[in-house]
Design a protein around this motif. Sequence first.
Motif, PDB file in Angstrom:
ATOM      1  N   ASP A  19      15.188  13.197   3.228  1.00  0.00           N
ATOM      2  CA  ASP A  19      15.192  12.325   4.400  1.00  0.00           C
ATOM      3  C   ASP A  19      14.585  10.954   4.121  1.00  0.00           C
ATOM      4  OD1 ASP A  19      16.390  14.202   6.122  1.00  0.00           O
ATOM      5  OD2 ASP A  19      14.471  15.213   6.404  1.00  0.00           O
ATOM      6  N   GLY A  20      14.046  10.758   2.918  1.00  0.00           N
ATOM      7  CA  GLY A  20      13.448   9.487   2.573  1.00  0.00           C
ATOM      8  C   GLY A  20      12.118   9.254   3.281  1.00  0.00           C
ATOM      9  N   TYR A  21      11.520   8.115   2.979  1.00  0.00           N
ATOM     10  CA  TYR A  21      10.295   7.668   3.648  1.00  0.00           C
ATOM     11  C   TYR A  21      10.563   6.299   4.250  1.00  0.00           C
ATOM     12  CZ  TYR A  21       5.642   5.684   4.382  1.00  0.00           C
ATOM     13  OH  TYR A  21       4.528   5.082   4.939  1.00  0.00           O
ATOM     14  N   LYS A  22      10.139   6.102   5.514  1.00  0.00           N
ATOM     15  CA  LYS A  22      10.282   4.812   6.173  1.00  0.00           C
ATOM     16  C   LYS A  22       8.962   4.395   6.785  1.00  0.00           C
ATOM     17  CE  LYS A  22      13.590   5.994   9.053  1.00  0.00           C
ATOM     18  NZ  LYS A  22      13.908   7.325   8.487  1.00  0.00           N
ATOM     19  N   LEU A  23       8.715   3.093   6.761  1.00  0.00           N
ATOM     20  CA  LEU A  23       7.622   2.490   7.523  1.00  0.00           C
ATOM     21  C   LEU A  23       8.271   1.538   8.517  1.00  0.00           C
ATOM     22  CD1 LEU A  23       4.514   2.513   7.690  1.00  0.00           C
ATOM     23  CD2 LEU A  23       4.517   0.480   6.231  1.00  0.00           C
ATOM     24  N   VAL A  24       7.999   1.748   9.806  1.00  0.00           N
ATOM     25  CA  VAL A  24       8.697   1.040  10.871  1.00  0.00           C
ATOM     26  C   VAL A  24       7.684   0.364  11.780  1.00  0.00           C
ATOM     27  CG1 VAL A  24      10.431   1.238  12.688  1.00  0.00           C
ATOM     28  CG2 VAL A  24      10.397   2.917  10.816  1.00  0.00           C
ATOM     29  N   ASP A  72       0.819  -1.216   0.000  1.00  0.00           N
ATOM     30  CA  ASP A  72       0.000   0.000   0.000  1.00  0.00           C
ATOM     31  C   ASP A  72       0.852   1.266   0.000  1.00  0.00           C
ATOM     32  OD1 ASP A  72      -2.590  -0.962  -0.168  1.00  0.00           O
ATOM     33  OD2 ASP A  72      -2.916  -1.023   1.998  1.00  0.00           O
ATOM     34  N   VAL A  73       2.134   1.164   0.362  1.00  0.00           N
ATOM     35  CA  VAL A  73       2.968   2.371   0.446  1.00  0.00           C
ATOM     36  C   VAL A  73       3.138   3.050  -0.914  1.00  0.00           C
ATOM     37  CG1 VAL A  73       5.283   3.247   0.950  1.00  0.00           C
ATOM     38  CG2 VAL A  73       4.132   1.744   2.583  1.00  0.00           C
ATOM     39  N   PRO A  74       3.599   2.369  -1.978  1.00  0.00           N
ATOM     40  CA  PRO A  74       3.704   3.067  -3.263  1.00  0.00           C
ATOM     41  C   PRO A  74       2.350   3.531  -3.795  1.00  0.00           C
ATOM     42  CG  PRO A  74       4.230   0.726  -3.503  1.00  0.00           C
ATOM     43  CD  PRO A  74       4.184   1.012  -2.050  1.00  0.00           C
ATOM     44  N   ARG A  75       1.284   2.801  -3.484  1.00  0.00           N
ATOM     45  CA  ARG A  75      -0.055   3.256  -3.886  1.00  0.00           C
ATOM     46  C   ARG A  75      -0.418   4.547  -3.156  1.00  0.00           C
ATOM     47  NH1 ARG A  75      -4.265  -0.266  -2.357  1.00  0.00           N
ATOM     48  NH2 ARG A  75      -5.495   0.271  -4.182  1.00  0.00           N
ATOM     49  N   MET A  76      -0.034   4.634  -1.897  1.00  0.00           N
ATOM     50  CA  MET A  76      -0.259   5.853  -1.118  1.00  0.00           C
ATOM     51  C   MET A  76       0.517   7.012  -1.708  1.00  0.00           C
ATOM     52  SD  MET A  76       1.683   7.834   1.140  1.00  0.00           S
ATOM     53  CE  MET A  76       2.912   6.669   1.690  1.00  0.00           C
ATOM     54  N   SER A 100       0.613   8.110   6.951  1.00  0.00           N
ATOM     55  CA  SER A 100       1.446   8.663   5.882  1.00  0.00           C
ATOM     56  C   SER A 100       0.867   9.961   5.337  1.00  0.00           C
ATOM     57  CB  SER A 100       1.605   7.646   4.749  1.00  0.00           C
ATOM     58  OG  SER A 100       2.232   6.465   5.197  1.00  0.00           O
ATOM     59  N   GLY A 101      -0.455  10.097   5.352  1.00  0.00           N
ATOM     60  CA  GLY A 101      -1.065  11.353   4.943  1.00  0.00           C
ATOM     61  C   GLY A 101      -0.583  12.518   5.786  1.00  0.00           C
ATOM     62  N   HIS A 102      -0.206  12.224   7.032  1.00  0.00           N
ATOM     63  CA  HIS A 102       0.308  13.264   7.919  1.00  0.00           C
ATOM     64  C   HIS A 102       1.655  13.814   7.466  1.00  0.00           C
ATOM     65  CE1 HIS A 102      -2.626  13.562  11.068  1.00  0.00           C
ATOM     66  NE2 HIS A 102      -2.574  12.284  11.380  1.00  0.00           N
ATOM     67  N   GLU A 103       2.345  13.124   6.580  1.00  0.00           N
ATOM     68  CA  GLU A 103       3.599  13.692   6.087  1.00  0.00           C
ATOM     69  C   GLU A 103       3.346  15.048   5.419  1.00  0.00           C
ATOM     70  OE1 GLU A 103       6.265  12.599   7.250  1.00  0.00           O
ATOM     71  OE2 GLU A 103       6.983  10.735   6.330  1.00  0.00           O
ATOM     72  N   TRP A 104       2.180  15.188   4.805  1.00  0.00           N
ATOM     73  CA  TRP A 104       1.803  16.459   4.190  1.00  0.00           C
ATOM     74  C   TRP A 104       1.112  17.376   5.209  1.00  0.00           C
ATOM     75  CZ3 TRP A 104       2.216  11.930   1.613  1.00  0.00           C
ATOM     76  CH2 TRP A 104       2.846  11.930   0.369  1.00  0.00           C
TER      77      TRP A 104
END
Length: 542
Positions: A291-296, A271-275, A341-345
């Motif tokens: 800084d890249g994107y990470k899912l942890v 779902d990450v690339p779809r997001m 992930s929406g919170h990144e924006w």
Amino acid sequence: MKRSSLILGACLLSSVSFGQILHGTKKTFTLDDTLRGTITPERAWWDLMRYDLSVDVDIDNKFFKGSNVISYKALSPGKVMQIDLQEPLSITSVVQGEKSLKFTKKGANAYFIELPATVSAGAEGDITVHYEGNPKVARRAPWDGGVSWAKDKLGRPFVATSCQGLGASVWWPCKDHMYDEPDKGMRISITIPDSLMNVSNGMMDSYCLYKDGKVTTVWEVINPINNYGVNINIGNYAHYTETYKGEKGPLRVDYWPLDYNLEVAKEHWKDVPRMLEAFEYWFGPYPFYEDGYKLVEAPYLGMEHQSSVTYGNQYKKGYLGRDQSGTGWGDKWDFIIIHESGHEWFANNITYKDIADMWVHEGFTAYSESLFTDYHYGKKAGEDYVIGTRKNIRNDIPIIGVYNVNHEGSGDMYSKGANMIHTIRHIIGDDEKFRQILRGMNKDFYHQTVSSADIEHYISQKAGRDLSKVFDQYLRDVRIPKLATQVKGGKVNYRWENVIDGFDMPVKVAVDGKEQYIYPSTSWKSIKGKTLVADRNFYITQ
């Protein structure tokens, strides 16, 4: 300083506490609330430039010992700095160069540090704050934050921080107010047993082994970062990576599941690339390419830590397997991946100055769930989803909280906030214009802190319509507008009821099946026809 403008706080209260009539009940705020939530004079004179945080984590004893180098630039002359650290942690010393600095403590958590001499406007410097203690244990992370001292299913340490609202000073000393962020980012150095791995924000700079069985991981954040967005995640992690071809070029995407969840993560986290595809379309480029994107993976549900989104949704679709909308669309994607992930924006790129305006984070991010659904499954699916979330709205207290005391408003900031934004989208009546407003916000407020007023004025300006009464109705009142109608002699009379004075929201309706916009007021108006039905996309009653 990450902000659109500097708003100086009110003077500190001289009394220990004060009462305020809040939504029909008396709410008492303390001096600690004011010290936490106000841009005090001891905060206002200096601009935060950078943090260099080092922490040695003693997992067995749930003990932190560390230091933070806080770099600053004087905006005006000043000598006393406020630095925050929450009990039971304590500051043990503060130094500048080789000189020890005096400090005093006010309330439970605010330290006032006296510099050797008054700093002139424009001058730069740094102090090093040393601290230690047992940080607050998170009881119900991420809502009741602190440090989660958990075990994975194999009985190994699984440790993480979460601190929105509560404040980053629950685990490290900092300028704990959201209006100011380090212009030049920060370094995060975490020392732990060498059998474990720590994942924090930004890019890994180094991984250093020591002879005593410890390891220090060093992470470098290039961009400004909000305090609560900083995190540590300690566990037995596996790691894999991919490159996303985004609007600004190649984006490094890193995944950190627990080692025994590696294979399920490789499938479920697609779902990450779809997001990224959907949100770059709606909101513009991911805001932290450097800084890249990470899912942890984390030992709690999840949180929007900047460039280090934490995940604990048990590898289920929906919210722990439940569709928040009840429509079926929320079962098609992982709620935590999409929402956090929406919170990144909206939270990490565009950040509230004061938690009273938390809807700016949560309303837009809750609506991002609908926009993700819209992008991948069609406009009607997105509409179904956000309308379905109305069942979660309580209309208990206003969405806007109390300013300058670190007080948020109603939890309706999520679903009601999303439905307000959806209503505004349909007031505008032009999806491309609406999309450009969302993208414009993320460009024009790039890496800034904002107030609700900033966002309200921006949307009104770009929409070409004064939406102030709409915002006042949905953010500052608990009533839902009612479109009252009467059918008489071949005409339908209509007006707004249950609204604030001057409420002037246009609404799309079907009159005898024909769609058009009408412009109700609190006085009766009429239109030829036998039936008038409001468009479902407007959050009103009829």
